[in-house]
Design a protein around this motif. Structure first.
Motif, PDB file in Angstrom:
ATOM      1  N   GLY A  22      35.039  44.406  43.487  1.00  0.00           N
ATOM      2  CA  GLY A  22      35.933  45.159  44.359  1.00  0.00           C
ATOM      3  C   GLY A  22      37.015  44.297  44.977  1.00  0.00           C
ATOM      4  O   GLY A  22      38.195  44.676  44.990  1.00  0.00           O
ATOM      5  N   LEU A  23      36.644  43.133  45.479  1.00  0.00           N
ATOM      6  CA  LEU A  23      37.631  42.228  46.090  1.00  0.00           C
ATOM      7  C   LEU A  23      38.703  41.804  45.085  1.00  0.00           C
ATOM      8  O   LEU A  23      39.896  41.781  45.405  1.00  0.00           O
ATOM      9  CB  LEU A  23      36.936  40.991  46.665  1.00  0.00           C
ATOM     10  N   ALA A  24      38.276  41.468  43.875  1.00  0.00           N
ATOM     11  CA  ALA A  24      39.228  41.027  42.851  1.00  0.00           C
ATOM     12  C   ALA A  24      40.174  42.157  42.448  1.00  0.00           C
ATOM     13  O   ALA A  24      41.381  41.942  42.311  1.00  0.00           O
ATOM     14  CB  ALA A  24      38.476  40.497  41.631  1.00  0.00           C
ATOM     15  N   LEU A  25      39.642  43.355  42.278  1.00  0.00           N
ATOM     16  CA  LEU A  25      40.481  44.482  41.890  1.00  0.00           C
ATOM     17  C   LEU A  25      41.421  44.895  43.015  1.00  0.00           C
ATOM     18  O   LEU A  25      42.589  45.221  42.764  1.00  0.00           O
ATOM     19  CB  LEU A  25      39.618  45.665  41.446  1.00  0.00           C
ATOM     20  N   LYS A  26      40.936  44.880  44.248  1.00  0.00           N
ATOM     21  CA  LYS A  26      41.797  45.221  45.393  1.00  0.00           C
ATOM     22  C   LYS A  26      42.963  44.246  45.486  1.00  0.00           C
ATOM     23  O   LYS A  26      44.082  44.626  45.801  1.00  0.00           O
ATOM     24  CB  LYS A  26      40.994  45.217  46.698  1.00  0.00           C
ATOM     25  N   LYS A  27      42.693  42.991  45.196  1.00  0.00           N
ATOM     26  CA  LYS A  27      43.744  41.962  45.219  1.00  0.00           C
ATOM     27  C   LYS A  27      44.855  42.281  44.215  1.00  0.00           C
ATOM     28  O   LYS A  27      46.011  41.927  44.424  1.00  0.00           O
ATOM     29  CB  LYS A  27      43.097  40.611  44.907  1.00  0.00           C
ATOM     30  N   LEU A  28      44.497  42.988  43.143  1.00  0.00           N
ATOM     31  CA  LEU A  28      45.467  43.390  42.123  1.00  0.00           C
ATOM     32  C   LEU A  28      46.112  44.741  42.435  1.00  0.00           C
ATOM     33  O   LEU A  28      46.955  45.212  41.684  1.00  0.00           O
ATOM     34  CB  LEU A  28      44.785  43.475  40.755  1.00  0.00           C
ATOM     35  N   GLY A 129      30.466  37.763  48.589  1.00  0.00           N
ATOM     36  CA  GLY A 129      31.384  38.160  47.530  1.00  0.00           C
ATOM     37  C   GLY A 129      32.671  37.353  47.579  1.00  0.00           C
ATOM     38  O   GLY A 129      33.141  36.963  48.647  1.00  0.00           O
ATOM     39  N   ARG A 130      33.221  37.090  46.403  1.00  0.00           N
ATOM     40  CA  ARG A 130      34.475  36.319  46.286  1.00  0.00           C
ATOM     41  C   ARG A 130      35.341  36.938  45.213  1.00  0.00           C
ATOM     42  O   ARG A 130      34.843  37.246  44.115  1.00  0.00           O
ATOM     43  CB  ARG A 130      34.167  34.883  45.887  1.00  0.00           C
ATOM     44  N   PRO A 131      36.630  37.099  45.459  1.00  0.00           N
ATOM     45  CA  PRO A 131      37.497  37.683  44.435  1.00  0.00           C
ATOM     46  C   PRO A 131      37.666  36.798  43.200  1.00  0.00           C
ATOM     47  O   PRO A 131      38.030  37.277  42.140  1.00  0.00           O
ATOM     48  CB  PRO A 131      38.830  37.888  45.153  1.00  0.00           C
ATOM     49  N   ASP A 132      37.368  35.511  43.310  1.00  0.00           N
ATOM     50  CA  ASP A 132      37.522  34.593  42.174  1.00  0.00           C
ATOM     51  C   ASP A 132      36.196  34.272  41.480  1.00  0.00           C
ATOM     52  O   ASP A 132      36.137  33.375  40.650  1.00  0.00           O
ATOM     53  CB  ASP A 132      38.191  33.301  42.636  1.00  0.00           C
ATOM     54  N   LEU A 133      35.153  35.013  41.780  1.00  0.00           N
ATOM     55  CA  LEU A 133      33.822  34.719  41.244  1.00  0.00           C
ATOM     56  C   LEU A 133      33.798  34.705  39.712  1.00  0.00           C
ATOM     57  O   LEU A 133      33.060  33.932  39.102  1.00  0.00           O
ATOM     58  CB  LEU A 133      32.802  35.740  41.760  1.00  0.00           C
ATOM     59  N   PHE A 134      34.624  35.532  39.075  1.00  0.00           N
ATOM     60  CA  PHE A 134      34.573  35.685  37.621  1.00  0.00           C
ATOM     61  C   PHE A 134      35.633  34.881  36.873  1.00  0.00           C
ATOM     62  O   PHE A 134      35.614  34.843  35.647  1.00  0.00           O
ATOM     63  CB  PHE A 134      34.708  37.165  37.267  1.00  0.00           C
ATOM     64  N   VAL A 135      36.532  34.245  37.590  1.00  0.00           N
ATOM     65  CA  VAL A 135      37.634  33.522  36.957  1.00  0.00           C
ATOM     66  C   VAL A 135      37.087  32.390  36.077  1.00  0.00           C
ATOM     67  O   VAL A 135      36.322  31.542  36.533  1.00  0.00           O
ATOM     68  CB  VAL A 135      38.621  32.968  38.012  1.00  0.00           C
ATOM     69  N   GLY A 136      37.487  32.427  34.812  1.00  0.00           N
ATOM     70  CA  GLY A 136      37.077  31.394  33.864  1.00  0.00           C
ATOM     71  C   GLY A 136      35.644  31.496  33.388  1.00  0.00           C
ATOM     72  O   GLY A 136      35.173  30.604  32.682  1.00  0.00           O
TER      73      GLY A 136
END
Length: 163
Positions: A22-28, A129-136
């Motif tokens: 949710g955090l990552a998508l909201k950031k987008l 939760g972190r918006p960058d948890l899935f990066v890379g």
């Protein structure tokens, strides 16, 4: 960045993975709604900025089920029934049992494609939760011959948006 994920995303389960998605998508700038079996957990994730509460008038395009594996197939089947236009995925670490259960018990199981991010943290819960948890990080998408290609594309767009 322009998000590849189109329409509203609804997340079922507001723990570490659900909140991070949710955090990552909201950031987008993606419209994200959340729910959890615990209203306090859902409220915490909403207050943390991971999304908003689901409204009756919402038109959900994608559902991400983020609950423990033993509850995943039940939640996926419910999501297929509740959101008749939506593609549905999950983030459980096991796949074949869930897929078999969904294929046997959901008429529209072709809208389900399982997936699993290879990411996490040493602590769970919405506040971690972190918006960058899935990066890379790798994210496995598991489809079979019954899955619609459009559903697979929606899941791929989600994964690419999450990094």
């Amino acid at each position: 960045m322009i998000p590849r994920t189109k329409g509203q995303v609804h997340i079922i389960g507001s723990g570490l993975l659900g909140t991070s998605i949710g955090l990552a998508l909201k950031k987008l700038g993606v419209d994200v709604s959340l729910e959890d079996s615990s209203s306090a957990t859902a409220k915490l994730a909403i207050d943390f900025g991971a999304g908003r509460a689901l409204n009756e008038s919402d038109s959900v395009e994608l559902v991400v089920v983020c609950v423990p594996p033993d509850a995943t197939s039940t939640k996926v089947i419910e999501a297929l029934q509740r959101f008749p236009q939506a593609a549905v995925t999950d983030v459980a670490s096991v796949k074949s049992g869930i897929l078999n259960e969904v294929r046997q018990n959901a008429e529209e199981s072709f809208r389900y494609v399982g997936s699993h991010p290879m990411a996490g943290r040493e602590k769970g819960g919405a506040l971690n939760g972190r918006p960058d948890l899935f990066v890379g990080r790798p994210w496995v998408i598991v489809s079979d011959e019954a899955a619609e290609s459009e559903v697979i594309k929606r899941i791929e767009a989600l994964v690419l948006d999450l990094g």
